[in-house]
Design a protein around this motif. Structure first.
Motif, PDB file in Angstrom:
ATOM      1  N   GLY A  47      -0.014 126.346 -37.066  1.00 19.99           N
ATOM      2  CA  GLY A  47       1.044 126.943 -37.879  1.00 19.99           C
ATOM      3  C   GLY A  47       0.932 128.453 -37.855  1.00 19.99           C
ATOM      4  O   GLY A  47       0.162 129.035 -37.059  1.00 19.99           O
ATOM      5  N   GLY A  48       1.694 129.099 -38.736  1.00 21.42           N
ATOM      6  CA  GLY A  48       1.827 130.547 -38.693  1.00 21.42           C
ATOM      7  C   GLY A  48       0.604 131.309 -39.179  1.00 21.42           C
ATOM      8  O   GLY A  48       0.221 132.326 -38.595  1.00 21.42           O
ATOM      9  N   ALA A  49      -0.021 130.859 -40.267  1.00 23.13           N
ATOM     10  CA  ALA A  49      -1.159 131.605 -40.811  1.00 23.13           C
ATOM     11  C   ALA A  49      -2.295 131.650 -39.793  1.00 23.13           C
ATOM     12  O   ALA A  49      -2.919 132.700 -39.584  1.00 23.13           O
ATOM     13  N   TYR A  90       5.169 138.806 -45.331  1.00 19.70           N
ATOM     14  CA  TYR A  90       4.366 137.593 -45.554  1.00 19.70           C
ATOM     15  C   TYR A  90       3.781 137.182 -44.218  1.00 19.70           C
ATOM     16  O   TYR A  90       4.506 137.116 -43.215  1.00 19.70           O
ATOM     17  N   HIS A  91       2.466 136.936 -44.214  1.00 17.26           N
ATOM     18  CA  HIS A  91       1.822 136.554 -42.959  1.00 17.26           C
ATOM     19  C   HIS A  91       1.044 135.254 -43.066  1.00 17.26           C
ATOM     20  O   HIS A  91       0.340 134.894 -42.120  1.00 17.26           O
ATOM     21  N   GLY A  92       1.154 134.530 -44.193  1.00 22.80           N
ATOM     22  CA  GLY A  92       0.467 133.251 -44.315  1.00 22.80           C
ATOM     23  C   GLY A  92      -0.502 133.259 -45.479  1.00 22.80           C
ATOM     24  O   GLY A  92      -0.731 134.294 -46.119  1.00 22.80           O
ATOM     25  N   GLU A  99       6.369 141.993 -39.295  1.00 21.10           N
ATOM     26  CA  GLU A  99       7.399 141.007 -38.959  1.00 21.10           C
ATOM     27  C   GLU A  99       8.506 141.772 -38.241  1.00 21.10           C
ATOM     28  O   GLU A  99       9.033 142.749 -38.791  1.00 21.10           O
ATOM     29  N   ASP A 107       4.815 139.572 -35.828  1.00 20.01           N
ATOM     30  CA  ASP A 107       4.808 138.251 -36.442  1.00 20.01           C
ATOM     31  C   ASP A 107       6.234 137.716 -36.361  1.00 20.01           C
ATOM     32  O   ASP A 107       7.120 138.167 -37.089  1.00 20.01           O
ATOM     33  N   VAL A 127       6.874 134.415 -36.675  1.00 18.44           N
ATOM     34  CA  VAL A 127       6.784 133.037 -37.163  1.00 18.44           C
ATOM     35  C   VAL A 127       8.143 132.577 -37.710  1.00 18.44           C
ATOM     36  O   VAL A 127       8.592 131.471 -37.433  1.00 18.44           O
ATOM     37  N   MET A 128       8.800 133.457 -38.464  1.00 20.68           N
ATOM     38  CA  MET A 128      10.092 133.065 -39.039  1.00 20.68           C
ATOM     39  C   MET A 128      11.269 133.543 -38.187  1.00 20.68           C
ATOM     40  O   MET A 128      12.262 132.845 -38.036  1.00 20.68           O
ATOM     41  N   LYS A 175       6.980 127.670 -36.681  1.00 15.28           N
ATOM     42  CA  LYS A 175       8.296 127.217 -37.156  1.00 15.28           C
ATOM     43  C   LYS A 175       9.280 126.804 -36.044  1.00 15.28           C
ATOM     44  O   LYS A 175       9.250 125.687 -35.557  1.00 15.28           O
TER      45      LYS A 175
END
Ligand SMILES: Cc1ncc(COP(=O)(O)O)c(C=O)c1O
Length: 450
Positions: free
Chosen positions: A115-117, A143-145, A216, A249, A251-252, A278
């Motif tokens: 996952g992302g974290a 936010y990074h996890g 991000e 990042d 992730v999103m 994600k």
């Protein structure tokens, strides 16, 4: 009209008795029991249907139950469910090939995580070992996890209860033209001032101590903050000049969410490391990873990389990533996300901003948008205070409840409603969802001060 009342089914009873939920006071929550989903819709055990305007946790880029994606997971399960990370495997290799072929610059190796974290944790580990410098600069409003290093890098209140965090993480302000930390009056000014601030931060922290800057590419939960043109190229330049690893990042915001494979593609910038999760496979099986530049990968050519995970490159997860990437290509999903942003979501949200006194700003790209709600367009006072909880969050809760009553499930954070539907959502469904939000904004308009 939809009812959120649920009878206490076995699923509900078991959940309330035994499931400990993320980020929640366990006694104060009442999770809706989800029974199924298809495309951009899901339904609860009472048959109430919701248009998924938050793509679950902004991960369901391809929509619920895509038949080819489900079939690929079934086929992999029938072939080989699991192998240890030390082996090679068809699905893992093919996923890495497909991901790196789409990545910018010389990013051509993948370290898979769950996952992302875990992706952001490993990215900073790689950067520190590659540079021999321990500090990490991370942005406020990020936010990074939720693991140790990831939550320390996070620039929002989710970090506070986990403090003190890891030593060596320093926060800086990124660009946010609507609420500029630099008193800028234009995007161009915000870009120049945010870059100057970053460089000042490096000066006082010591370039010789800083191994990485993580940001991000487009800030997600903290507000869909699209960087002004030139900002990412400026960060790239700063990293090059000071020998700092640039970590994006995604992730999103990656895997099509912004109408590009990677959000950085929009600005033609190649970072040294990209974190993903994600949207890579829409979360059908947990998967994340770090895409690594050849230069950083080579640091670990003769010297072992000191990190690993039992499920790194899990075949079921990787097979679903392979299938998802192929489906994205076959169905033109990235282009559809971009078109939805420019032709459907953007114009509709700008019209909302014109009509509603409570809409201070709308911004975004692709299928990644925010509606920022205020009590006054003139003062930009947020509809609810930063990090509001309980009664202070009431006005936002009323807007969200009005959406859900009409069968639209929005993503909300602080004083914002985010519009993040699956990238496969039809134009009609997108328009319908925004019409429901339009009506729900009457709840916010009530709080506007003249
Ligand atoms: C930008 C960003 N990075 C990292 C994470 C953490 O990912 P995960 O929850 O999969 O650990 C998230 C989750 O929302 C995120 O949005």
């Amino acid at each position: 009209m939809t009812s959120l009342e649920t009878r206490p089914s076995t699923a509900k009873t078991n959940d309330r008795s035994h499931v400990f939920h993320s980020w929640s006071a366990q006694g104060l929550i009442n999770p809706v029991v989800i029974a199924g989903g298809e495309g951009s819709w899901f339904w609860d055990e009472d048959g109430n249907r919701f248009l998924d305007f938050s793509s679950q946790l902004v991960n369901l880029n391809i929509g619920h139950q895509h038949p080819k994606l489900v079939a690929a997971i079934q086929a992999q399960a029938a072939t080989l469910c699991t192998v240890a990370p030390s082996f090679a495997n068809d699905a893992r290799g093919e996923a890495a090939r497909l991901i790196t072929e789409r990545a910018p610059g010389d990013l051509d190796m993948v370290f898979f995580t769950n996952g992302g974290a875990e992706a952001t944790e490993n990215a900073i580990r790689m950067a520190r070992l590659h540079t021999g410098k321990h500090k990490v600069l991370a942005a406020y409003r990020s936010y990074h996890g939720a693991t140790g290093g990831a939550i320390t890098m996070t620039g929002d209140p989710r970090r506070w209860p986990s403090e003190p965090g890891y030593p060596g993480v320093v926060h800086f302000w990124g660009p946010y033209p609507y609420r500029s930390a630099f008193h800028s009056s234009s995007d161009a000014e915000e870009c120049v001032r945010a870059l100057a601030h970053l460089e000042d931060t490096i000066m006082v922290e010591g370039a010789g101590t800083i191994g990485a800057i993580i940001l991000e590419t487009v800030v997600g939960t903290n507000g869909i903050l699209v960087p002004p043109d030139g900002y990412l190229a400026g960060v790239r330049d700063i990293c090059d000049r000071y020998g700092i690893v640039m970590i994006c990042d995604e992730v999103m915001c990656g895997f099509g969410r912004c109408g590009e494979w990677f959000a950085v593609d929009r600005w033609g910038v190649a970072p040294d490391l990209i974190c993903f999760a994600k949207g890579v496979n829409s979360g059908y099986v947990p998967l994340g990873g770090v895409i690594i530049s050849r230069r950083i990968a080579d640091t670990f050519k003769e010297r072992p990389y000191p990190g690993g995970l039992t499920y790194s490159g899990h075949p079921l997860a990787c097979a679903s990533a392979v299938a998802s990437i192929n489906i994205f290509e076959e169905e033109g999903i990235i282009a559809n996300a971009r078109r939805l942003g420019t032709e459907v979501i953007g114009p509709a949200l700008r019209a909302l901003a014109d009509r509603h006194p409570s809409v201070g700003d709308v911004r975004g790209l692709g299928c990644f948008w925010a509606i920022e709600l205020v009590r006054s367009k003139a003062t930009r006072e947020p509809l609810v205070p930063y990090n509001a909880a309980g009664p202070a969050a009431g006005p936002m809760n009323e807007v969200v409840a009005a959406c859900k009553r009409e069968g639209v499930w929005p993503f909300s954070h602080f004083n914002r409603i985010h519009v993040c539907p699956p990238l496969t959502t039809t134009d009609d469904d997108v328009r319908h969802g925004i019409e429901v939000i339009d009506a729900a904004l009457a709840e916010a308009d009530k709080y506007v001060i003249a």
